[in-house]
Design an enzyme around this catalytic site. Structure first.
Site, short mmCIF file in Angstrom:
data_model
loop_
_atom_site.label_atom_id
_atom_site.label_comp_id
_atom_site.label_asym_id
_atom_site.label_seq_id
_atom_site.Cartn_x
_atom_site.Cartn_y
_atom_site.Cartn_z
N GLU A 40 49.53 45.92 36.66
CA GLU A 40 50.08 44.59 37.00
C GLU A 40 50.07 44.35 38.51
OE1 GLU A 40 53.49 43.38 34.80
OE2 GLU A 40 52.56 43.93 32.90
N ASP B 262 52.30 39.58 22.32
CA ASP B 262 52.50 40.81 23.09
C ASP B 262 53.85 40.69 23.79
OD1 ASP B 262 51.74 43.30 24.37
OD2 ASP B 262 51.49 42.14 26.20
N SER B 263 54.30 41.82 24.35
CA SER B 263 55.52 41.80 25.13
C SER B 263 55.34 40.98 26.41
CB SER B 263 55.92 43.23 25.49
OG SER B 263 54.82 43.89 26.09
N TYR C 167 58.41 46.42 26.06
CA TYR C 167 58.77 46.90 24.73
C TYR C 167 58.64 48.44 24.65
CZ TYR C 167 58.50 42.20 22.51
OH TYR C 167 58.70 40.89 22.14
N CYS D 66 47.45 51.29 24.63
CA CYS D 66 48.38 50.38 25.28
C CYS D 66 47.56 49.22 25.81
CB CYS D 66 49.10 51.10 26.43
SG CYS D 66 50.13 50.01 27.43
N HIS E 27 47.52 47.58 28.43
CA HIS E 27 47.08 47.57 29.84
C HIS E 27 45.96 48.57 30.13
CE1 HIS E 27 50.89 45.50 30.09
NE2 HIS E 27 50.78 45.31 31.38
N CYS F 50 50.34 43.98 21.04
CA CYS F 50 51.14 45.03 21.68
C CYS F 50 51.09 46.30 20.83
CB CYS F 50 52.58 44.54 21.80
SG CYS F 50 53.69 45.74 22.52
N ASN F 51 50.67 47.39 21.46
CA ASN F 51 50.58 48.66 20.72
C ASN F 51 51.95 49.14 20.23
OD1 ASN F 51 47.69 50.31 21.18
ND2 ASN F 51 48.06 48.61 22.56
N THR F 52 52.96 48.96 21.08
CA THR F 52 54.30 49.42 20.70
C THR F 52 54.80 48.62 19.50
OG1 THR F 52 54.70 49.81 23.07
CG2 THR F 52 56.60 49.94 21.59
N1 DGL Z 1 52.21 45.77 25.60
C1 DGL Z 1 52.80 47.09 25.62
C2 DGL Z 1 51.99 48.01 24.70
O1 DGL Z 1 50.81 47.81 24.46
C3 DGL Z 1 52.88 47.65 27.03
C4 DGL Z 1 53.92 46.97 27.89
C5 DGL Z 1 55.33 47.14 27.36
O2 DGL Z 1 55.88 48.26 27.43
O3 DGL Z 1 55.86 46.16 26.87
O4 DGL Z 1 52.52 48.95 24.19
#
Ligand code: DGL
Length: 267
Positions: free
Chosen positions: A150, A8-9, A40, A182, A184, A71-73
């Site tokens: 966070e 993940d990011s 990300y 996402c 989070h 990470c979804n992105t």
């Molecule tokens: N982990 C990122 C996501 O799920 C969220 C945090 C980020 O923007 O890196 O897209």
């Protein structure tokens, strides 16, 4: 014995880690959080793809049997490239979340929330309409949810205000199913459900991914020995903040967190 890489990011992917750990108690998990380069969600497809290739390659070199893009992105932008680059199975969170949403909806109106990048990529929208072209998808980005989580403000009135602002348009469209697209957002299920109404089904992509991953491993003869697996957490910036915020995500202290460097341009 199976060794899984999850990346993940940053810290958010711990929602995916948590579900995978529950589903596969015997797996060795190598979690990689790119805390030096987070977020990300605001970066370009090219940058996120480049980071994803670096990390995927690094995890594969460390000996994992499969990689999960928590990470979804990164899943939205990079899964196809990563699958073509790595010789091991690569799982993302988008398809499992999309499939669960299609299964769950009654009125065919599905909401998707995520980072700017995830929403702009159109990955969830495409995945859902490829599964069922009659689906209507309404997407919204909710960037402030990430820092609120966070900060640990999971049930705070401010978080509720922000949620109302972001989710209003989805409510007006009449979505009956909402994908938490996402890492989070599963941490905000309670507030999101309060705002959307409890009759709206929330889809936790992290949970769906763990289910799919377990199915795949069972079908392909990977034995989860049900002993207790090991955890290694690697991050690209100082471990302290990852440990502090990680405690909010997991409700326990994270052991074995190490800082590593991925060489720029390493692919
Ligand atoms: N982990 C990122 C996501 O799920 C969220 C945090 C980020 O923007 O890196 O897209």
């Amino acid at each position: 014995m199976i060794k899984l890489g999850i990346f993940d990011s940053g810290v958010g992917g711990l929602t995916v880690y948590k579900k995978v750990r529950q589903a596969l108690p015997g797996a060795d998990i190598h979690y990689f959080g790119d805390t030096a380069r987070v977020p990300y969600g605001t970066k370009s497809a090219e940058t996120v793809t480049q980071y994803s290739i670096q990390i995927g390659t690094y995890l594969q070199a460390s000996g994992v049997d499969a990689v999960v893009i928590a990470c979804n992105t990164a899943s939205a932008y990079a899964i196809d490239v990563l699958r073509s680059v790595l010789p091991i199975p690569v799982f993302g969170v988008v398809l499992p979340g999309a499939a669960a949403a299609v299964r769950s909806t009654s009125n065919g109106i599905i909401g998707v929330i995520g980072t700017r990048g995830t929403v702009a990529s159109g990955a969830y929208q495409r995945a859902i309409t490829e599964l069922d072209p009659d689906m209507k998808v309404v997407a919204a980005h909710c960037p402030l949810f990430v820092p609120l989580v966070e900060e640990g403000w999971l049930l705070d009135p401010i978080t509720q205000e922000v949620a109302i602002r972001y989710l209003e348009s989805l409510m007006e469209e009449g979505v009956d199913t909402l994908v938490l697209g996402c890492t989070h957002y599963p941490m905000l299920k309670e507030v999101i459900s309060m705002v959307m109404g409890h009759e709206v089904t929330l889809i936790d992509s992290a949970e769906e991914t763990a289910v799919k991953l377990k199915e795949y491993l069972d079908d392909n003869g990977f034995v989860d020995e049900a002993a207790s697996g090991t955890d290694l957490f690697e991050v690209t910036d100082l471990p302290q903040r990852f440990q502090d915020v990680g405690q909010v995500f997991l409700g326990r202290k994270l052991e074995n967190v190490q800082q590593v460097t991925i060489v720029e341009g390493e692919e």
